[in-house]
Write a protein that holds these residues in place. Structure first.
Motif, mmCIF file in Angstrom:
data_model
loop_
_atom_site.group_PDB
_atom_site.id
_atom_site.type_symbol
_atom_site.label_atom_id
_atom_site.label_comp_id
_atom_site.label_asym_id
_atom_site.label_seq_id
_atom_site.Cartn_x
_atom_site.Cartn_y
_atom_site.Cartn_z
ATOM 1 N N THR A 158 28.878 -26.532 -68.344
ATOM 2 C CA THR A 158 28.851 -26.056 -66.961
ATOM 3 C C THR A 158 28.363 -24.616 -66.842
ATOM 4 O O THR A 158 27.847 -24.216 -65.796
ATOM 5 C CB THR A 158 30.255 -26.168 -66.331
ATOM 6 O OG1 THR A 158 31.203 -25.472 -67.160
ATOM 7 C CG2 THR A 158 30.679 -27.620 -66.198
ATOM 8 N N SER A 159 28.503 -23.841 -67.903
ATOM 9 C CA SER A 159 28.065 -22.442 -67.871
ATOM 10 C C SER A 159 26.554 -22.301 -68.001
ATOM 11 O O SER A 159 25.999 -21.223 -67.738
ATOM 12 C CB SER A 159 28.733 -21.661 -69.001
ATOM 13 O OG SER A 159 28.253 -22.117 -70.263
ATOM 14 N N GLY A 160 25.894 -23.371 -68.444
ATOM 15 C CA GLY A 160 24.466 -23.294 -68.691
ATOM 16 C C GLY A 160 24.110 -22.600 -69.988
ATOM 17 O O GLY A 160 22.940 -22.326 -70.253
ATOM 18 N N THR A 161 25.120 -22.325 -70.813
ATOM 19 C CA THR A 161 24.894 -21.609 -72.072
ATOM 20 C C THR A 161 24.892 -22.569 -73.258
ATOM 21 O O THR A 161 25.254 -23.740 -73.138
ATOM 22 C CB THR A 161 25.967 -20.536 -72.288
ATOM 23 O OG1 THR A 161 27.256 -21.172 -72.348
ATOM 24 C CG2 THR A 161 25.950 -19.508 -71.161
ATOM 25 N N PHE A 162 24.505 -22.019 -74.411
ATOM 26 C CA PHE A 162 24.431 -22.781 -75.662
ATOM 27 C C PHE A 162 25.405 -22.188 -76.679
ATOM 28 O O PHE A 162 25.917 -21.073 -76.500
ATOM 29 C CB PHE A 162 23.006 -22.740 -76.214
ATOM 30 C CG PHE A 162 22.008 -23.559 -75.447
ATOM 31 C CD1 PHE A 162 21.553 -24.775 -75.939
ATOM 32 C CD2 PHE A 162 21.523 -23.116 -74.224
ATOM 33 C CE1 PHE A 162 20.633 -25.534 -75.235
ATOM 34 C CE2 PHE A 162 20.599 -23.866 -73.509
ATOM 35 C CZ PHE A 162 20.150 -25.088 -74.014
ATOM 36 N N LEU A 163 25.620 -22.923 -77.752
ATOM 37 C CA LEU A 163 26.484 -22.434 -78.829
ATOM 38 C C LEU A 163 26.076 -21.042 -79.278
ATOM 39 O O LEU A 163 26.925 -20.170 -79.481
ATOM 40 C CB LEU A 163 26.439 -23.407 -80.018
ATOM 41 C CG LEU A 163 27.081 -22.919 -81.326
ATOM 42 C CD1 LEU A 163 28.573 -22.667 -81.154
ATOM 43 C CD2 LEU A 163 26.820 -23.938 -82.444
ATOM 44 N N LYS A 164 24.792 -20.811 -79.424
ATOM 45 C CA LYS A 164 24.311 -19.528 -79.940
ATOM 46 C C LYS A 164 24.746 -18.335 -79.085
ATOM 47 O O LYS A 164 24.771 -17.200 -79.565
ATOM 48 C CB LYS A 164 22.783 -19.542 -80.039
ATOM 49 C CG LYS A 164 22.065 -19.449 -78.713
ATOM 50 C CD LYS A 164 20.572 -19.344 -78.883
ATOM 51 C CE LYS A 164 19.873 -19.080 -77.556
ATOM 52 N NZ LYS A 164 20.255 -17.773 -76.957
ATOM 53 N N ASP A 165 25.094 -18.598 -77.826
ATOM 54 C CA ASP A 165 25.464 -17.517 -76.909
ATOM 55 C C ASP A 165 26.910 -17.064 -77.069
ATOM 56 O O ASP A 165 27.327 -16.098 -76.427
ATOM 57 C CB ASP A 165 25.243 -17.969 -75.452
ATOM 58 C CG ASP A 165 23.792 -18.325 -75.177
ATOM 59 O OD1 ASP A 165 22.905 -17.551 -75.593
ATOM 60 O OD2 ASP A 165 23.545 -19.378 -74.542
ATOM 61 N N HIS A 166 27.677 -17.742 -77.929
ATOM 62 C CA HIS A 166 29.105 -17.452 -78.031
ATOM 63 C C HIS A 166 29.560 -17.301 -79.477
ATOM 64 O O HIS A 166 30.693 -17.647 -79.813
ATOM 65 C CB HIS A 166 29.899 -18.565 -77.337
ATOM 66 C CG HIS A 166 29.476 -18.811 -75.920
ATOM 67 N ND1 HIS A 166 29.753 -17.921 -74.906
ATOM 68 C CD2 HIS A 166 28.745 -19.821 -75.370
ATOM 69 C CE1 HIS A 166 29.235 -18.377 -73.769
ATOM 70 N NE2 HIS A 166 28.624 -19.522 -74.030
ATOM 71 N N CYS A 167 28.693 -16.778 -80.310
ATOM 72 C CA CYS A 167 29.007 -16.633 -81.732
ATOM 73 C C CYS A 167 28.912 -15.168 -82.157
ATOM 74 O O CYS A 167 28.131 -14.399 -81.598
ATOM 75 C CB CYS A 167 28.040 -17.456 -82.589
ATOM 76 S SG CYS A 167 28.069 -19.229 -82.239
ATOM 77 N N ASP A 168 29.691 -14.807 -83.162
ATOM 78 C CA ASP A 168 29.559 -13.481 -83.760
ATOM 79 C C ASP A 168 28.309 -13.412 -84.631
ATOM 80 O O ASP A 168 27.653 -12.371 -84.703
ATOM 81 C CB ASP A 168 30.806 -13.175 -84.597
ATOM 82 C CG ASP A 168 32.056 -13.095 -83.744
ATOM 83 O OD1 ASP A 168 32.248 -12.063 -83.084
ATOM 84 O OD2 ASP A 168 32.824 -14.075 -83.718
ATOM 85 N N ILE A 169 27.998 -14.524 -85.293
ATOM 86 C CA ILE A 169 26.809 -14.624 -86.140
ATOM 87 C C ILE A 169 26.182 -15.986 -85.905
ATOM 88 O O ILE A 169 26.887 -17.001 -85.827
ATOM 89 C CB ILE A 169 27.171 -14.466 -87.632
ATOM 90 C CG1 ILE A 169 27.793 -13.085 -87.894
ATOM 91 C CG2 ILE A 169 25.936 -14.664 -88.513
ATOM 92 C CD1 ILE A 169 28.426 -12.957 -89.272
ATOM 93 N N VAL A 170 24.851 -16.034 -85.791
ATOM 94 C CA VAL A 170 24.138 -17.292 -85.587
ATOM 95 C C VAL A 170 23.172 -17.505 -86.744
ATOM 96 O O VAL A 170 22.341 -16.641 -87.054
ATOM 97 C CB VAL A 170 23.353 -17.287 -84.262
ATOM 98 C CG1 VAL A 170 22.539 -18.576 -84.118
ATOM 99 C CG2 VAL A 170 24.295 -17.130 -83.082
ATOM 100 N N LEU A 171 23.274 -18.668 -87.375
ATOM 101 C CA LEU A 171 22.328 -19.095 -88.399
ATOM 102 C C LEU A 171 21.396 -20.125 -87.778
ATOM 103 O O LEU A 171 21.848 -21.164 -87.295
ATOM 104 C CB LEU A 171 23.060 -19.716 -89.589
ATOM 105 C CG LEU A 171 24.048 -18.809 -90.338
ATOM 106 C CD1 LEU A 171 24.834 -19.623 -91.353
ATOM 107 C CD2 LEU A 171 23.313 -17.677 -91.019
#
Length: 251
Positions: A158-171
């Motif tokens: 519902t936020s329109g966001t992705f996992l990558k937008d809520h991580c301390d580190i993204v691989l």
């Protein structure tokens, strides 16, 4: 297209992806491994979560010979691989709002822990909310995803966001949208997915980095040994006794 047969073409494609993540994700792998080592040093616990086939990479770092004994699987019934019938139910559950909150409320996760969340697309409600809610608890989050999905697909949260937008580190696994490396004129759809190969390799690179980082600090990495080598069970028993309060797959 290469003149190799499809088997060789797929292996070449997987090797090319592995080279890309080796070269382009070196910094984030180092950061993720350091975070894991910090968590172990500071008394935190380690967890891994993935839904559907992303769960395979999560399971690959849990209770694994040569791996960190402290890595625990955060399992969500119905979405661990294809453990339900029909298998499509697991895909549907990934899109259910609020499921992550229920899972975290009943899990042992707490402030100071680290959670690895694996989702190829990173677009479904479950991984997005898992990251959001875990960070609200004071948990550090490492996301493993294909960043390409964020620019080529729409979020299902519902936020329109992705996992990558809520991580301390993204691989970033570098996997193309659709997760299929081969095409043939005689085959009507792209085929041969490589995400499991690449994601598992990324995570094992992170674990290797963490083990080396702990050793550099004078801390013996809590590694498991194979039960099929002499002395392996005794070794593992010692590690599990020392870290038993942070290992949940034995309970």
């Amino acid at each position: 297209m290469s003149d190799r047969k499809p088997a060789g073409q797929f292996i070449d494609a997987a090797i090319d992806l592995l080279r890309r993540v080796r070269d382009e994700e070196a910094h984030t792998v180092e950061a993720a491994g350091t975070l894991i080592a910090d968590t172990v040093r500071d008394g935190g616990r380690l967890f891994a979560f993935g839904a559907g086939h992303s769960s395979l990479a999560a399971q690959d770092v849990v209770y694994r010979a040569g791996g960190l004994a402290l890595m625990n699987l955060l399992a969500v019934p119905g979405v661990v691989g294809v453990d339900v019938m029909p298998a499509t139910l697991g895909s549907a559950l990934e899109r259910v709002d609020g499921l992550a909150s229920a899972v975290l409320d009943s899990s042992p996760l707490r402030e100071g822990d680290t959670l690895v969340i694996i989702s190829l697309s990173g677009r479904n409600a479950l991984p997005v909310e898992m990251a959001l809610n875990a960070r609200a608890l004071g948990v550090r989050v490492i996301g493993v995803t294909s960043v390409a999905y964020a620019s080529e697909t729409k979020s299902r949260h519902t936020s329109g966001t992705f996992l990558k937008d809520h991580c301390d580190i993204v691989l970033d696994s570098k996997i193309a949208v659709g997760d299929a490396e081969l095409t043939l004129d005689t085959v009507p759809a792209p085929f041969a997915p490589a995400s499991t190969v690449v994601t598992s390799a990324l995570l094992q690179a992170v674990m290797a980095t963490a083990a080396a980082a702990l050793a550099e600090r004078g801390i013996e990495p809590p590694l498991l040994r194979s039960g099929n080598v002499d002395g392996g069970h005794d070794w593992n028993g010692r590690v599990m006794e020392q870290y038993g309060d942070r290992i949940f797959y034995r309970r």
